[in-house]
Design a protein around this motif. Structure first.
Motif, PDB file in Angstrom:
ATOM      1  N   ASP A   1       0.799  -1.222   0.000  1.00  0.00           N
ATOM      2  CA  ASP A   1       0.000   0.000   0.000  1.00  0.00           C
ATOM      3  C   ASP A   1       0.833   1.274   0.000  1.00  0.00           C
ATOM      4  OD1 ASP A   1      -2.654  -1.330   2.080  1.00  0.00           O
ATOM      5  OD2 ASP A   1      -2.450  -1.239  -0.089  1.00  0.00           O
ATOM      6  N   LEU A   2       2.016   1.243   0.598  1.00  0.00           N
ATOM      7  CA  LEU A   2       2.791   2.467   0.756  1.00  0.00           C
ATOM      8  C   LEU A   2       4.196   2.283   0.194  1.00  0.00           C
ATOM      9  CD1 LEU A   2       2.866   5.349   1.801  1.00  0.00           C
ATOM     10  CD2 LEU A   2       3.607   4.467   4.020  1.00  0.00           C
ATOM     11  N   THR A   3       4.497   3.051  -0.838  1.00  0.00           N
ATOM     12  CA  THR A   3       5.811   3.005  -1.475  1.00  0.00           C
ATOM     13  C   THR A   3       6.258   4.426  -1.790  1.00  0.00           C
ATOM     14  OG1 THR A   3       5.397   0.837  -2.479  1.00  0.00           O
ATOM     15  CG2 THR A   3       7.129   2.173  -3.471  1.00  0.00           C
ATOM     16  N   CYS A   4       7.523   4.703  -1.518  1.00  0.00           N
ATOM     17  CA  CYS A   4       8.113   5.992  -1.884  1.00  0.00           C
ATOM     18  C   CYS A   4       8.739   5.850  -3.271  1.00  0.00           C
ATOM     19  CB  CYS A   4       9.168   6.402  -0.855  1.00  0.00           C
ATOM     20  SG  CYS A   4      10.093   7.878  -1.324  1.00  0.00           S
ATOM     21  N   ARG A   5       8.334   6.720  -4.191  1.00  0.00           N
ATOM     22  CA  ARG A   5       8.873   6.703  -5.551  1.00  0.00           C
ATOM     23  C   ARG A   5       9.773   7.918  -5.753  1.00  0.00           C
ATOM     24  NH1 ARG A   5       3.362   4.974  -8.860  1.00  0.00           N
ATOM     25  NH2 ARG A   5       3.501   2.721  -8.417  1.00  0.00           N
ATOM     26  N   VAL A   6      11.024   7.643  -6.098  1.00  0.00           N
ATOM     27  CA  VAL A   6      12.020   8.701  -6.303  1.00  0.00           C
ATOM     28  C   VAL A   6      12.491   8.640  -7.750  1.00  0.00           C
ATOM     29  CG1 VAL A   6      14.243   9.622  -5.552  1.00  0.00           C
ATOM     30  CG2 VAL A   6      12.749   8.479  -3.900  1.00  0.00           C
ATOM     31  N   SER A   7      12.588   9.796  -8.394  1.00  0.00           N
ATOM     32  CA  SER A   7      13.018   9.798  -9.792  1.00  0.00           C
ATOM     33  C   SER A   7      13.656  11.134 -10.152  1.00  0.00           C
ATOM     34  CB  SER A   7      11.826   9.522 -10.722  1.00  0.00           C
ATOM     35  OG  SER A   7      10.867  10.560 -10.622  1.00  0.00           O
ATOM     36  N   ASN A   8      14.505  11.084 -11.180  1.00  0.00           N
ATOM     37  CA  ASN A   8      14.934  12.289 -11.881  1.00  0.00           C
ATOM     38  C   ASN A   8      14.951  11.954 -13.368  1.00  0.00           C
ATOM     39  OD1 ASN A   8      17.309  10.834 -12.241  1.00  0.00           O
ATOM     40  ND2 ASN A   8      18.527  12.078 -10.843  1.00  0.00           N
ATOM     41  N   THR A   9      15.567  12.777 -14.179  1.00  0.00           N
ATOM     42  CA  THR A   9      15.490  12.555 -15.624  1.00  0.00           C
ATOM     43  C   THR A   9      16.235  11.304 -16.071  1.00  0.00           C
ATOM     44  OG1 THR A   9      17.395  14.026 -15.904  1.00  0.00           O
ATOM     45  CG2 THR A   9      15.203  15.002 -16.156  1.00  0.00           C
ATOM     46  N   ASN A  10      17.097  10.737 -15.201  1.00  0.00           N
ATOM     47  CA  ASN A  10      17.907   9.585 -15.597  1.00  0.00           C
ATOM     48  C   ASN A  10      17.508   8.270 -14.942  1.00  0.00           C
ATOM     49  OD1 ASN A  10      19.608  11.256 -17.188  1.00  0.00           O
ATOM     50  ND2 ASN A  10      20.776  11.835 -15.370  1.00  0.00           N
ATOM     51  N   GLU A  11      16.933   8.318 -13.734  1.00  0.00           N
ATOM     52  CA  GLU A  11      16.702   7.083 -12.980  1.00  0.00           C
ATOM     53  C   GLU A  11      15.382   7.129 -12.228  1.00  0.00           C
ATOM     54  OE1 GLU A  11      20.111   5.436 -10.748  1.00  0.00           O
ATOM     55  OE2 GLU A  11      21.210   7.206 -11.419  1.00  0.00           O
ATOM     56  N   LYS A  12      14.931   5.917 -11.818  1.00  0.00           N
ATOM     57  CA  LYS A  12      13.751   5.770 -10.969  1.00  0.00           C
ATOM     58  C   LYS A  12      14.043   4.727  -9.896  1.00  0.00           C
ATOM     59  CE  LYS A  12      10.306   6.919 -14.524  1.00  0.00           C
ATOM     60  NZ  LYS A  12       9.112   6.425 -15.267  1.00  0.00           N
ATOM     61  N   ILE A  13      13.587   4.999  -8.674  1.00  0.00           N
ATOM     62  CA  ILE A  13      13.763   4.066  -7.558  1.00  0.00           C
ATOM     63  C   ILE A  13      12.435   3.954  -6.816  1.00  0.00           C
ATOM     64  CG2 ILE A  13      14.981   3.599  -5.392  1.00  0.00           C
ATOM     65  CD1 ILE A  13      17.310   5.243  -6.419  1.00  0.00           C
ATOM     66  N   GLU A  14      12.034   2.715  -6.472  1.00  0.00           N
ATOM     67  CA  GLU A  14      10.835   2.493  -5.667  1.00  0.00           C
ATOM     68  C   GLU A  14      11.239   1.855  -4.345  1.00  0.00           C
ATOM     69  OE1 GLU A  14       7.617   0.527  -7.529  1.00  0.00           O
ATOM     70  OE2 GLU A  14       7.223   2.188  -8.924  1.00  0.00           O
ATOM     71  N   LEU A  15      10.790   2.451  -3.236  1.00  0.00           N
ATOM     72  CA  LEU A  15      11.158   1.990  -1.899  1.00  0.00           C
ATOM     73  C   LEU A  15       9.895   1.692  -1.097  1.00  0.00           C
ATOM     74  CD1 LEU A  15      13.875   4.720  -1.230  1.00  0.00           C
ATOM     75  CD2 LEU A  15      14.310   2.341  -1.819  1.00  0.00           C
ATOM     76  N   PRO A  16       9.492   0.419  -0.966  1.00  0.00           N
ATOM     77  CA  PRO A  16       8.301   0.086  -0.176  1.00  0.00           C
ATOM     78  C   PRO A  16       8.549   0.274   1.314  1.00  0.00           C
ATOM     79  CG  PRO A  16       9.372  -1.911  -0.947  1.00  0.00           C
ATOM     80  CD  PRO A  16      10.097  -0.771  -1.596  1.00  0.00           C
ATOM     81  N   VAL A  17       7.515   0.729   2.014  1.00  0.00           N
ATOM     82  CA  VAL A  17       7.579   0.855   3.472  1.00  0.00           C
ATOM     83  C   VAL A  17       7.092  -0.461   4.068  1.00  0.00           C
ATOM     84  CG1 VAL A  17       6.734   2.098   5.487  1.00  0.00           C
ATOM     85  CG2 VAL A  17       7.216   3.337   3.365  1.00  0.00           C
ATOM     86  N   LYS A  18       7.988  -1.200   4.706  1.00  0.00           N
ATOM     87  CA  LYS A  18       7.652  -2.505   5.274  1.00  0.00           C
ATOM     88  C   LYS A  18       7.546  -2.376   6.791  1.00  0.00           C
ATOM     89  CE  LYS A  18       9.840  -5.146   1.573  1.00  0.00           C
ATOM     90  NZ  LYS A  18      10.836  -6.183   1.223  1.00  0.00           N
TER      91      LYS A  18
END
Length: 233
Positions: free
Chosen positions: A178-195
């Motif tokens: 249900d809860l994930t932090c999505r981080v991105s810029n023009t070159n990359e994307k990262i998804e970090l789930p809150v467990k």
């Protein structure tokens, strides 16, 4: 001084070389490289024929001179980091003119991110942090009727740091999906789930229950299979 590479660009983790060269030969006694920090300029490397080369902390294990000519100097960074971004000065200590300097800048493109949470008084505070070049953005997959707060710091070397904080009062509604932090810029994307730890414990409990059931079933099958064998004997 001619600066051979006025502004170098590299992806985080790659190697990069910065170079400076004098326009005409001079009697150079020592070459020094400096980096502009947030508050001052610090020495990172020096070389002279008399004293040899010296790489200063914290660069000893990931940077070195790759040209030991006193009229032409080069330093190479291995496994570059985003905090290597910034401007550098090469100083030629020439006789009898004194110091002659040139400038070159480096941009290390990349993205680092992390997420953690705290539970206090029956509500959860999730904090997502990102450092990036170019500037990153942070979004949440679910806000749970809350509004995140965000702070942004733009550093002198071009790296931008962003911190997003989300406060959730209904903890029972949160799951790992249900809860994930999505981080991105023009070159990359990262998804970090809150467990949440409670969920991990619940998953472990179900795993133990399933294993116990399987063991019981296997034991019953073995007992059932052996009973006719015993009767025949």
């Amino acid at each position: 001084v001619i600066v051979e590479a006025e502004h170098r660009k590299v992806r985080m983790g790659d190697n990069v070389t910065l170079s400076c060269a004098l326009k005409s030969p001079m009697d150079v006694l020592q070459v020094t490289w400096q980096k502009d920090s947030e508050e001052s300029r610090v020495n990172i490397a020096t070389y002279s024929k008399l004293n040899g080369l010296k790489i200063h902390k914290p660069y000893e294990d990931r940077m070195n001179f790759t040209s030991l000519e006193l009229n032409r100097t080069s330093i190479t960074f291995w496994d570059t980091r985003m905090d290597d971004s910034g401007c550098y000065k090469c100083l030629f200590n020439a006789y009898p003119l004194g110091p002659i300097s040139g400038d070159t800048c480096l941009s290390v493109f990349g993205l680092n991110a992390s997420v953690h949470y705290n539970i206090s008084e029956d509500h959860l505070i999730a904090i997502c942090h990102a450092d990036g070049l170019p500037e990153p953005t942070i979004t949440w997959t679910n806000l749970f009727n809350s509004t995140p707060t965000q702070t942004t710091i733009k550093r002198k070397n071009g790296v931008v740091s962003i911190t997003s904080q989300l406060e959730i009062h209904n903890i029972q509604s949160i799951s790992a999906q249900d809860l994930t932090c999505r981080v991105s810029n023009t070159n990359e994307k990262i998804e970090l789930p809150v467990k949440v730890k409670g969920e991990e414990g619940s998953s472990l409990l179900w795993l133990v229950i399933i294993v116990v059931i399987l063991v019981v079933v296997i034991v019953l099958i073995m007992l059932f299979w052996r009973r006719p064998t015993c009767r025949r004997s």
